[in-house]
Design a protein around this motif. Structure first.
Motif, PDB file in Angstrom:
ATOM      1  N   UNK A 132       0.794  -1.489  -0.041  1.00 20.69           N
ATOM      2  CA  UNK A 132      -0.038   0.030  -0.031  1.00 20.69           C
ATOM      3  C   UNK A 132       1.358   1.011   0.057  1.00 20.69           C
ATOM      4  N   UNK A 133      -0.013   1.982   0.492  1.00 21.63           N
ATOM      5  CA  UNK A 133       0.861   3.294   0.643  1.00 21.63           C
ATOM      6  C   UNK A 133       1.061   4.203  -0.912  1.00 21.63           C
ATOM      7  N   UNK A 134       1.604   5.441  -0.954  1.00 20.59           N
ATOM      8  CA  UNK A 134       2.184   5.995  -2.143  1.00 20.59           C
ATOM      9  C   UNK A 134       2.904   6.665  -2.852  1.00 20.59           C
ATOM     10  N   UNK A 135       4.320   4.751  -2.935  1.00 19.89           N
ATOM     11  CA  UNK A 135       5.272   5.550  -2.789  1.00 19.89           C
ATOM     12  C   UNK A 135       6.384   3.824  -3.192  1.00 19.89           C
ATOM     13  N   UNK A 136       7.324   3.548  -3.642  1.00 17.43           N
ATOM     14  CA  UNK A 136       7.940   2.262  -4.632  1.00 17.43           C
ATOM     15  C   UNK A 136       8.877   2.471  -3.550  1.00 17.43           C
ATOM     16  N   UNK A 137       9.089   1.086  -3.758  1.00 19.02           N
ATOM     17  CA  UNK A 137      10.085  -0.159  -2.836  1.00 19.02           C
ATOM     18  C   UNK A 137      11.179  -0.255  -3.755  1.00 19.02           C
ATOM     19  N   UNK A 154      12.788   8.311   0.745  1.00 20.23           N
ATOM     20  CA  UNK A 154      12.375   8.990   2.264  1.00 20.23           C
ATOM     21  C   UNK A 154      11.661   8.314   3.320  1.00 20.23           C
ATOM     22  N   UNK A 155      12.281   6.827   3.640  1.00 24.71           N
ATOM     23  CA  UNK A 155      11.409   6.066   4.418  1.00 24.71           C
ATOM     24  C   UNK A 155      11.892   5.563   4.888  1.00 24.71           C
ATOM     25  N   UNK A 156      13.667   5.264   4.120  1.00 23.05           N
ATOM     26  CA  UNK A 156      14.527   4.882   4.706  1.00 23.05           C
ATOM     27  C   UNK A 156      14.389   3.369   3.934  1.00 23.05           C
ATOM     28  N   UNK A 157      15.120   2.285   5.114  1.00 26.05           N
ATOM     29  CA  UNK A 157      15.073   0.649   4.932  1.00 26.05           C
ATOM     30  C   UNK A 157      14.492   0.733   6.144  1.00 26.05           C
ATOM     31  N   UNK A 158      13.948  -0.910   5.888  1.00 27.48           N
ATOM     32  CA  UNK A 158      13.207  -1.915   6.802  1.00 27.48           C
ATOM     33  C   UNK A 158      13.540  -3.337   6.364  1.00 27.48           C
ATOM     34  N   UNK A 159      13.082  -4.174   7.521  1.00 29.51           N
ATOM     35  CA  UNK A 159      13.115  -5.406   7.272  1.00 29.51           C
ATOM     36  C   UNK A 159      12.235  -6.400   7.924  1.00 29.51           C
TER      37      UNK A 159
END
Length: 160
Positions: A132-137, A154-159
């Motif tokens: 979801x959201x409105x940003x690419x990954x 803009x949102x960093x990295x998560x695991x």
């Protein structure tokens, strides 16, 4: 030696430990990542659309959730995996553009829903997701332990 294998758009790949799979630019597309911890086999598909029916150019099964996910599982089984040892993680499915007229145009949401439905039908549990959201990954999937690293501008990295 560890090989990092790129999975393109409308593409799928399977590999074994110690290799890594990655795909770039998941917007409304969904990365379905399947992990077999028993055999350390991983598979990833970068789906663009939920269903192949009704699409004129549907010759690439990896483009669609309904044809690509079963093919991905089959390729993992060909490497020695069994469905009972598989779990899934999902990433992507963003709404990249403002759509006001129709929920039908929210391809990202429809891709996520289709992936979940097909995995449920195939009895592959989803253990984590970042959708979801409105940003690419951009995602990186590790055969060592099944972790999925998700990078967003803009949102960093998560695991997960």
């Amino acid at each position: 030696m560890i090989e990092t294998i790129k999975v393109g758009m409308a593409d799928l790949t399977v590999t074994k430990y110690p290799n890594i799979l990655t795909t770039l630019g998941l917007g409304s597309c969904v990365g379905v990542c399947i992990y077999d911890s028993k055999n350390k086999i991983i598979g990833m598909i970068h789906i663009m659309l939920p269903y192949s029916w009704g699409v004129k150019n549907n010759s690439n099964p990896a483009k669609f959730a309904d044809t690509g996910i079963p093919l991905l599982i089959k390729k993992m089984e060909n490497l020695g995996s069994q469905k009972k040892d598989m779990v899934a993680k999902l990433a992507g499915g963003a709404q990249m553009f403002e759509v006001t007229r129709s929920e039908f145009m929210n391809i990202g949401k429809r891709n996520v829903e289709a992936a979940k439905k097909i995995l449920d039908e195939l009895k592959i549990p989803i253990v984590a997701e970042d959708t979801g959201g409105n940003y690419g990954r951009t995602i990186i999937f590790y055969s060592e332990d099944g972790r999925l690293e998700i990078k967003t501008i803009g949102k960093g990295t998560k695991t997960i």
